[in-house]
Design a protein around this motif. Sequence first.
Motif, PDB file in Angstrom:
ATOM      1  N   GLY A  94      61.793  38.348  60.832  1.00 59.39           N
ATOM      2  CA  GLY A  94      61.612  39.756  60.505  1.00 59.39           C
ATOM      3  C   GLY A  94      62.917  40.480  60.233  1.00 59.39           C
ATOM      4  N   VAL A  95      64.044  39.898  60.636  1.00 59.40           N
ATOM      5  CA  VAL A  95      65.334  40.557  60.379  1.00 59.40           C
ATOM      6  C   VAL A  95      65.625  40.642  58.882  1.00 59.40           C
ATOM      7  CG1 VAL A  95      66.291  39.837  62.601  1.00 59.40           C
ATOM      8  CG2 VAL A  95      66.678  38.408  60.577  1.00 59.40           C
ATOM      9  N   THR A  96      64.910  39.873  58.082  1.00 59.76           N
ATOM     10  CA  THR A  96      65.125  39.924  56.629  1.00 59.76           C
ATOM     11  C   THR A  96      64.350  41.068  55.980  1.00 59.76           C
ATOM     12  OG1 THR A  96      63.284  38.402  56.179  1.00 59.76           O
ATOM     13  CG2 THR A  96      65.453  37.414  56.559  1.00 59.76           C
ATOM     14  N   VAL A  97      63.464  41.700  56.727  1.00 59.44           N
ATOM     15  CA  VAL A  97      62.627  42.777  56.183  1.00 59.44           C
ATOM     16  C   VAL A  97      63.255  44.124  56.539  1.00 59.44           C
ATOM     17  CG1 VAL A  97      60.327  43.818  56.140  1.00 59.44           C
ATOM     18  CG2 VAL A  97      60.572  41.341  56.464  1.00 59.44           C
ATOM     19  N   ALA A  98      63.803  44.801  55.538  1.00 59.69           N
ATOM     20  CA  ALA A  98      64.478  46.074  55.788  1.00 59.69           C
ATOM     21  C   ALA A  98      63.499  47.203  56.039  1.00 59.69           C
ATOM     22  CB  ALA A  98      65.392  46.430  54.616  1.00 59.69           C
ATOM     23  N   TYR A  99      62.376  47.194  55.319  1.00 63.94           N
ATOM     24  CA  TYR A  99      61.465  48.327  55.439  1.00 63.94           C
ATOM     25  C   TYR A  99      60.083  47.962  54.916  1.00 63.94           C
ATOM     26  CZ  TYR A  99      59.370  52.920  54.604  1.00 63.94           C
ATOM     27  OH  TYR A  99      58.521  54.001  54.589  1.00 63.94           O
ATOM     28  N   GLN A 100      59.065  48.441  55.615  1.00 62.33           N
ATOM     29  CA  GLN A 100      57.684  48.368  55.151  1.00 62.33           C
ATOM     30  C   GLN A 100      57.112  49.784  55.118  1.00 62.33           C
ATOM     31  OE1 GLN A 100      56.287  45.059  57.962  1.00 62.33           O
ATOM     32  NE2 GLN A 100      54.826  44.899  56.279  1.00 62.33           N
ATOM     33  N   ALA A 101      56.499  50.145  54.015  1.00 66.04           N
ATOM     34  CA  ALA A 101      55.867  51.460  53.927  1.00 66.04           C
ATOM     35  C   ALA A 101      54.723  51.548  54.926  1.00 66.04           C
ATOM     36  CB  ALA A 101      55.358  51.712  52.512  1.00 66.04           C
ATOM     37  N   LYS A 102      54.543  52.737  55.499  1.00 65.68           N
ATOM     38  CA  LYS A 102      53.528  52.933  56.530  1.00 65.68           C
ATOM     39  C   LYS A 102      52.675  54.150  56.207  1.00 65.68           C
ATOM     40  CE  LYS A 102      56.829  51.011  59.765  1.00 65.68           C
ATOM     41  NZ  LYS A 102      57.827  50.805  58.692  1.00 65.68           N
ATOM     42  N   PRO A 103      51.382  54.075  56.517  1.00 67.49           N
ATOM     43  CA  PRO A 103      50.525  55.235  56.302  1.00 67.49           C
ATOM     44  C   PRO A 103      50.863  56.345  57.283  1.00 67.49           C
ATOM     45  CG  PRO A 103      49.342  53.543  57.496  1.00 67.49           C
ATOM     46  CD  PRO A 103      50.659  52.939  57.092  1.00 67.49           C
ATOM     47  N   GLU A 104      50.385  57.549  57.015  1.00 72.27           N
ATOM     48  CA  GLU A 104      50.664  58.674  57.903  1.00 72.27           C
ATOM     49  C   GLU A 104      50.098  58.440  59.291  1.00 72.27           C
ATOM     50  OE1 GLU A 104      49.682  62.512  56.445  1.00 72.27           O
ATOM     51  OE2 GLU A 104      50.710  62.244  54.536  1.00 72.27           O
ATOM     52  N   LYS A 105      48.886  57.913  59.370  1.00 71.47           N
ATOM     53  CA  LYS A 105      48.274  57.628  60.658  1.00 71.47           C
ATOM     54  C   LYS A 105      48.329  56.122  60.905  1.00 71.47           C
ATOM     55  CE  LYS A 105      45.180  61.627  60.737  1.00 71.47           C
ATOM     56  NZ  LYS A 105      43.767  62.094  60.850  1.00 71.47           N
ATOM     57  N   ILE A 106      49.210  55.726  61.814  1.00 70.54           N
ATOM     58  CA  ILE A 106      49.417  54.314  62.099  1.00 70.54           C
ATOM     59  C   ILE A 106      48.645  53.938  63.358  1.00 70.54           C
ATOM     60  CG2 ILE A 106      51.132  52.541  62.586  1.00 70.54           C
ATOM     61  CD1 ILE A 106      53.201  54.362  61.247  1.00 70.54           C
ATOM     62  N   LYS A 107      47.767  52.943  63.233  1.00 71.00           N
ATOM     63  CA  LYS A 107      46.984  52.516  64.392  1.00 71.00           C
ATOM     64  C   LYS A 107      47.835  51.710  65.365  1.00 71.00           C
ATOM     65  CE  LYS A 107      42.458  52.537  62.118  1.00 71.00           C
ATOM     66  NZ  LYS A 107      41.256  51.741  61.759  1.00 71.00           N
ATOM     67  N   SER A 108      48.663  50.819  64.849  1.00 73.77           N
ATOM     68  CA  SER A 108      49.515  50.002  65.706  1.00 73.77           C
ATOM     69  C   SER A 108      50.799  49.654  64.967  1.00 73.77           C
ATOM     70  CB  SER A 108      48.799  48.721  66.128  1.00 73.77           C
ATOM     71  OG  SER A 108      49.678  47.883  66.860  1.00 73.77           O
ATOM     72  N   LEU A 109      51.917  49.915  65.622  1.00 76.07           N
ATOM     73  CA  LEU A 109      53.210  49.603  65.021  1.00 76.07           C
ATOM     74  C   LEU A 109      53.526  48.111  65.071  1.00 76.07           C
ATOM     75  CD1 LEU A 109      55.177  52.538  66.672  1.00 76.07           C
ATOM     76  CD2 LEU A 109      54.712  52.318  64.222  1.00 76.07           C
ATOM     77  N   ALA A 110      52.774  47.368  65.864  1.00 72.58           N
ATOM     78  CA  ALA A 110      53.101  45.957  66.094  1.00 72.58           C
ATOM     79  C   ALA A 110      52.987  45.107  64.843  1.00 72.58           C
ATOM     80  CB  ALA A 110      52.195  45.388  67.185  1.00 72.58           C
ATOM     81  N   LYS A 111      52.209  45.533  63.854  1.00 75.49           N
ATOM     82  CA  LYS A 111      51.990  44.693  62.679  1.00 75.49           C
ATOM     83  C   LYS A 111      53.100  44.818  61.635  1.00 75.49           C
ATOM     84  CE  LYS A 111      49.110  47.945  60.022  1.00 75.49           C
ATOM     85  NZ  LYS A 111      47.801  48.143  59.371  1.00 75.49           N
ATOM     86  N   TYR A 112      54.039  45.720  61.842  1.00 76.60           N
ATOM     87  CA  TYR A 112      55.086  45.936  60.833  1.00 76.60           C
ATOM     88  C   TYR A 112      56.305  45.072  61.130  1.00 76.60           C
ATOM     89  CZ  TYR A 112      52.141  49.730  59.334  1.00 76.60           C
ATOM     90  OH  TYR A 112      51.066  50.451  58.874  1.00 76.60           O
ATOM     91  N   ARG A 113      56.658  44.244  60.166  1.00 79.33           N
ATOM     92  CA  ARG A 113      57.721  43.252  60.375  1.00 79.33           C
ATOM     93  C   ARG A 113      59.118  43.871  60.375  1.00 79.33           C
ATOM     94  NH1 ARG A 113      58.098  38.776  56.680  1.00 79.33           N
ATOM     95  NH2 ARG A 113      59.051  37.646  58.411  1.00 79.33           N
ATOM     96  N   ASP A 114      59.231  45.106  59.904  1.00 83.25           N
ATOM     97  CA  ASP A 114      60.545  45.741  59.916  1.00 83.25           C
ATOM     98  C   ASP A 114      60.865  46.369  61.269  1.00 83.25           C
ATOM     99  OD1 ASP A 114      58.565  47.689  59.531  1.00 83.25           O
ATOM    100  OD2 ASP A 114      59.943  49.057  58.548  1.00 83.25           O
ATOM    101  N   LEU A 115      59.933  46.306  62.210  1.00 85.58           N
ATOM    102  CA  LEU A 115      60.129  46.905  63.532  1.00 85.58           C
ATOM    103  C   LEU A 115      60.129  45.824  64.615  1.00 85.58           C
ATOM    104  CD1 LEU A 115      57.639  49.920  63.248  1.00 85.58           C
ATOM    105  CD2 LEU A 115      60.126  49.946  62.864  1.00 85.58           C
ATOM    106  N   ASP A 116      61.159  45.823  65.429  1.00 82.36           N
ATOM    107  CA  ASP A 116      61.201  44.988  66.634  1.00 82.36           C
ATOM    108  C   ASP A 116      61.008  45.949  67.801  1.00 82.36           C
ATOM    109  OD1 ASP A 116      61.865  43.523  68.896  1.00 82.36           O
ATOM    110  OD2 ASP A 116      63.391  42.335  67.858  1.00 82.36           O
TER     111      ASP A 116
END
Length: 302
Positions: A94-116
Amino acid sequence: MTNLVAELRIAVIAALSLDPEGRAAFSKMDISDLLIIYWNWMSRVVPLRHYTVHQSCELRGNPIAGDSRYMPALQHIIDLLENGQEVSQHLSRGVTVAYQAKPEKIKSLAKYRDLDLLLNDWGVHHLHLSTELDSDGFVMRTKPLLFAVFKQDTAYLIDIFDHGDWASDAIPKIILRNWPDAGIIHDLGIPGSRESYSEIDKLGLRNAGMTTAYEGNEGKVYMFSAGLTTGGTSLHAAQAANQILDRIEWFEKQLVDDPPWLEVIMRERGIEPPETPQFKFAFLNSGYGVIEINSNLLIRLA
């Protein structure tokens, strides 16, 4: 005079994406948001430094640390850290992923690879315990993971945990037992609620963008020095974004309020000041600064 914030924007977008579509998306963002994305990304990589490595008593006594399947990788990581070499190959892909676009209402942050989320909430990295490289340059994934904290030039190796132990109370317990004064975790000075939160509860809070505390057996409440935002990034990223803009503002104010200031610095370094100084912003291996283009003089801002 050069617009350093505009230069900063160019530097950040170039670092975040080589893809034209990605650059177009970033170009619409506010500079503060771009800087938070950038610092979130950079924080996932362990800086190249010669680290003093501390191993907890728990790690030294952990049978997995002496297991022939994992001991070579653990020792290799220690050697790399002490020698100032790269350990990124042991991190998550996931360190290779700088950013993933996210909707305004996020159900769970765990699925985004740009976030540890473990890193952003508690400041704890996790490293894979293999010496076998995959074709992409990362080591083979392992179920046992080395959890560690990196502060300045010191590496604190906490212990080996399984995938999924992201909110284990053992993490703060070990840190408090081995390095209570390292500034990794702090006593908030308030009594505990006596309400026990399970690891699943804590993961749920973290996935919703809420930072999680640790309540010790003695009734004290502890908070890690990292801290999570509702967007899943760390408070440090927001602070770093504000700091960099403040430092640029300071530099530009210096040039206006004290015109001879830069000329004095240049002459002290044996440089003839140009008639019209031109500046560009630069990220450095450690920190950042401003370069006067004509003379290539670097003025560190942090």
